[in-house]
Design an enzyme around this catalytic site. Structure first.
Site, PDB file in Angstrom:
ATOM      1  N   SER A  87       0.838  -1.199   0.000  1.00  0.00           N
ATOM      2  CA  SER A  87       0.000   0.000   0.000  1.00  0.00           C
ATOM      3  C   SER A  87       0.880   1.259   0.000  1.00  0.00           C
ATOM      4  O   SER A  87       1.728   1.410  -0.869  1.00  0.00           O
ATOM      5  CB  SER A  87      -0.930  -0.059   1.207  1.00  0.00           C
ATOM      6  OG  SER A  87      -1.911   0.930   1.123  1.00  0.00           O
ATOM      7  N   ASP A 209      -9.805  -5.015  -5.658  1.00  0.00           N
ATOM      8  CA  ASP A 209      -9.283  -4.121  -4.615  1.00  0.00           C
ATOM      9  C   ASP A 209      -9.932  -2.751  -4.784  1.00  0.00           C
ATOM     10  O   ASP A 209      -9.700  -2.063  -5.770  1.00  0.00           O
ATOM     11  CB  ASP A 209      -7.755  -4.032  -4.765  1.00  0.00           C
ATOM     12  CG  ASP A 209      -7.113  -3.150  -3.694  1.00  0.00           C
ATOM     13  OD1 ASP A 209      -7.843  -2.473  -2.942  1.00  0.00           O
ATOM     14  OD2 ASP A 209      -5.873  -3.142  -3.627  1.00  0.00           O
ATOM     15  N   HIS A 237      -7.577  -5.187  -0.199  1.00  0.00           N
ATOM     16  CA  HIS A 237      -6.327  -4.431  -0.322  1.00  0.00           C
ATOM     17  C   HIS A 237      -5.155  -5.154   0.334  1.00  0.00           C
ATOM     18  O   HIS A 237      -4.024  -4.702   0.250  1.00  0.00           O
ATOM     19  CB  HIS A 237      -6.547  -3.052   0.330  1.00  0.00           C
ATOM     20  CG  HIS A 237      -5.499  -2.053  -0.018  1.00  0.00           C
ATOM     21  ND1 HIS A 237      -5.152  -1.743  -1.322  1.00  0.00           N
ATOM     22  CD2 HIS A 237      -4.716  -1.272   0.766  1.00  0.00           C
ATOM     23  CE1 HIS A 237      -4.202  -0.820  -1.312  1.00  0.00           C
ATOM     24  NE2 HIS A 237      -3.918  -0.521  -0.061  1.00  0.00           N
TER      25      HIS A 237
END
Lengths: 258, 427
Positions: A87, A209, A237
């Site tokens: 991320s 996602d 995610h």
């Protein structure tokens, strides 16, 4: 910070994203340890890090985190590493590689997004207003404060057993820090930095996602010269939690490939 | 007889009771089917596959959200029902925690109804596993949290208001404080002056004060004082002390007379109220020519003694013994001392925040003797150097420094002629 796994294996540094800490890697670490020397750490302000080292000045841009990663790699002194960033940490990895390419051998970007906001032809998945809504929510402390984080930080006088349990649990973060980190995470725009990445890079996206849709994965892949793209058959995610086996395999194949 | 708990856990013996009018409603409870209990429970139920797709939903939740069952089941994910903020939170916090812990309870999220309205909710989820321990599906209960959220909003607003008020108070205290100590000291030809004020609290006006001001050509007055207490009451005394000292010095600059004047004012002003005390050192500087230095007359009233740091490296207290606290008795006695301030000499005034600082290593308080030793290690030192070193010393006390502390140092610079030094202070 912890260093585990094969002493003679390539060094793989795993960096967690916004919302949690190094526990996020717990399902892939056993597999990775069979092949690599695995380095785990918490960003300053998250998990078991020294919260007193956090300051809004240093950590209100990604640069504070980037400097931390560079220092960590220098202190490791184990030669160039493979940096696996999840991320927002994928962009921390990108910026670190751009600044100090000599410290890095390879780069793995897990569910990366260089910018969460739609801009012209670029589809980040969210409008500025959407992000404002999240930040407003966080600013007013609803999501972070009144919910899971509060009992951890504040203790829980009515249910001490809960506070106790959560204190030893995952994803601890002071709401004040979480707010600043959320702002950095969702308002950073690092699209222009992608093309400066000079080490072999794997873009590992999640098939479904909502935070980093496939268009974004394709964008990152296009922008980083010579990068590989893998679409993990996972939802959400955090493929390292929802599809740990596949995620570990993708990392192993990429690090071991020439 | 106590009333039994809800239907499905009811004790059988209760059902066979002999009082018909009690048996009748209880039979109805027993007939409350599991199906009905699920569909019309007072909370929303939702089951999703591990990838988030909705597999089952109860009527209560459908009604709350205004959806038809077929619009959700098999078509939407749980996160589709959340606001954007909720979705982001779900992806970054809720979902990872659920995967790792197998359950997440009491998380505040907002659900989005079909008509766009919002339902504040408390969400609890558990992962149901199959026989092999593999995660099978996620069960979620959703409680309406309208009231609780409104209450939280009130709490939050109250906290923000409190924060705001605190800031306002600090601004006010800082502003008031600035009116009580001079923002910059009057330059005195041939004298280097340095001062420092350490605030123990940002919320309250401190009780220490000092000043340095011209009286006549070649003549200046200065003072350092400490009002008992702090806050608004202390500020009233500080303000009175400051203007009384300045006004008194103009009419009769003899230091003991200046202090007597303030003592009278304090006794008159605060007779009715609880008594207000302060300690003060007042001094008169008379220039004896820029290269010679100053003649200094000091009068002290209950204040820690000044320290003279001489050009020859020695340092001593300038005692004003027997000087009484101001504001206590009408005919207070004040002691006077005189000294010559020569090039290389520095005179230091301070408040007892310095000497009263807690120092565990030295067993209690820092103390007068420790300060004198420190001064001897510094001397000879210019005024700015003395204040800088003492500021570092204050910093080293950390939490032990719990009172306001003021420092005022006045030094005659050494002459810049080659190696030539003139005499030091009094012997």
């Amino acid at each position: 910070m912890s260093v585990t796994g094969r002493k003679d294996g390539p060094v793989v540094v795993l960096a967690h994203g916004f919302g949690c800490d190094q526990n996020l890697w717990r399902l892939v670490v056993p597999e990775l340890e069979k092949h690599f020397r695995v380095v785990l750490f918490d960003h300053v302000g998250a998990g078991g890090s020294d919260v007193s080292a956090w300051s809004p000045e240093r950590y209100s841009t990604l640069d504070g985190y980037v400097q931390d990663v560079i220092e960590l790699c220098q202190e490791l002194g184990l030669g160039p590493v493979t940096f696996v960033g999840h991320s927002v940490s994928s962009m921390i990895g990108v910026l670190a590689v751009v600044q100090e390419p000599g410290l890095f051998d390879k780069l793995v970007l897990l569910t990366p997004s260089p910018s969460y906001i739609d801009d012209g032809d670029y589809r980040g998945g969210f409008s500025e207003q959407d992000i404002d809504e999240l930040l407003d929510s966080l600013d007013s402390n609803y999501l972070g404060w009144s919910a899971t984080v509060a009992p951890v930080i504040m203790g829980n006088p009515d249910r001490p057993e809960l506070g106790e349990e959560l204190t030893n649990s995952f994803c601890r973060m002071d709401p004040e820090i979480a707010r600043v980190f959320a702002r950095v995470t969702f308002l950073s725009d690092n699209r222009a930095d992608l093309s400066k990445v000079s080490v072999p890079t794997l873009v590992a996206e999640s098939a479904r996602d909502t935070l980093a849709p496939r268009e974004v994965g394709a964008f990152v892949h296009r922008q980083i010269p010579g990068s590989e793209l893998v679409t993990l058959d996972s939802t959400g995610h955090c493929p390292q939690l929802s599809a740990p086996q596949e995620t570990a395999e993708a990392i192993i194949a990429f690090v071991q490939g020439s | 007889m106590t009333v039994p708990p809800g239907g499905e856990e009811a004790d059988e013996s209760w059902a066979v009771g002999d009082r018909d009018q009690e048996q009748l409603p209880f039979t109805a409870l027993l007939e409350d089917s599991v199906e009905d209990l699920y569909e019309n429970a007072p909370c929303g139920y939702l089951s999703t596959l591990m990838d988030g797709r909705i597999a089952k939903v109860n009527r209560t939740l459908l009604q709350w959200l205004g959806y038809r069952r077929e619009e959700l089941v098999g078509h939407k994910q749980f996160s589709d029902l959340l606001t954007i903020g909720g979705k982001l939170y779900h992806e970054t916090h809720f979902s990872p925690l659920l995967r790792m812990q197998g359950e997440v309870s009491g998380v505040a999220l907002e659900l989005k109804a079909a008509d766009g309205s919002r339902l504040p909710a408390l969400v609890t989820s558990t992962v149901k596993k199959d026989g092999d321990g593999e995660p099978l599906l996620i069960r979620t209960t959703i409680l309406d949290a309208h009231d609780r959220r409104a209450y939280e909003r009130e709490l939050l607003r109250a906290r923000q208001e409190a924060d705001h008020e605190r800031e306002r108070l600090q601004r006010l205290a800082t502003t008031l404080q600035r009116t009580l100590i001079p923002p910059a000291l009057e330059p005195v030809p041939g004298l280097e002056v340095a001062a420092r004020y350490h605030f123990a609290s940002a919320d309250e006006v401190g009780g220490d004060f000092y000043d340095l001001f011209p009286l006549a050509p070649g003549r200046w007055g200065f003072f350092m004082g400490d009002v008992r207490g702090k806050g608004a009451n202390a500020a009233v005394v500080t303000s009175l002390a400051r203007y009384t000292l300045r006004a008194a010095a103009v009419s009769d600059p003899v230091p003991a007379a200046v202090l007597a004047n303030l003592n009278t004012a304090l006794n008159r002003e605060f007779q009715e109220d609880e008594p207000r005390f302060c300690t003060v050192i007042f001094g008169l500087l008379t220039s004896e020519g820029e290269e010679t230095g100053f003649h200094v007359v000091l009068a002290g009233g209950g204040h820690p003694p000044a320290v003279l740091l001489r050009a020859d490296g020695s340092a001593d207290h300038v005692p004003t013994p027997g000087g009484q606290l101001l504001g206590v008795v009408p005919d207070a006695h004040f002691t006077t001392a005189t000294l010559e301030l020569r090039p290389g000499d520095t005179l230091l005034l301070y408040t007892d925040g310095l000497t009263e600082a807690r120092t565990p290593g030295l067993g209690g308080r820092y103390g007068d003797e420790a300060l004198l030793d420190f001064a001897r290690s510094l001397a000879p030192v210019p005024a700015s150097g003395a204040v800088a070193a003492l500021t570092d010393l204050l910093g080293s006390f950390g939490e032990g420094l719990d009172d306001d502390t003021a420092l005022l140092a006045m030094g005659v610079p050494r002459e810049h002629r080659d190696g030539e030094e003139t005499g030091a202070g009094p012997r």
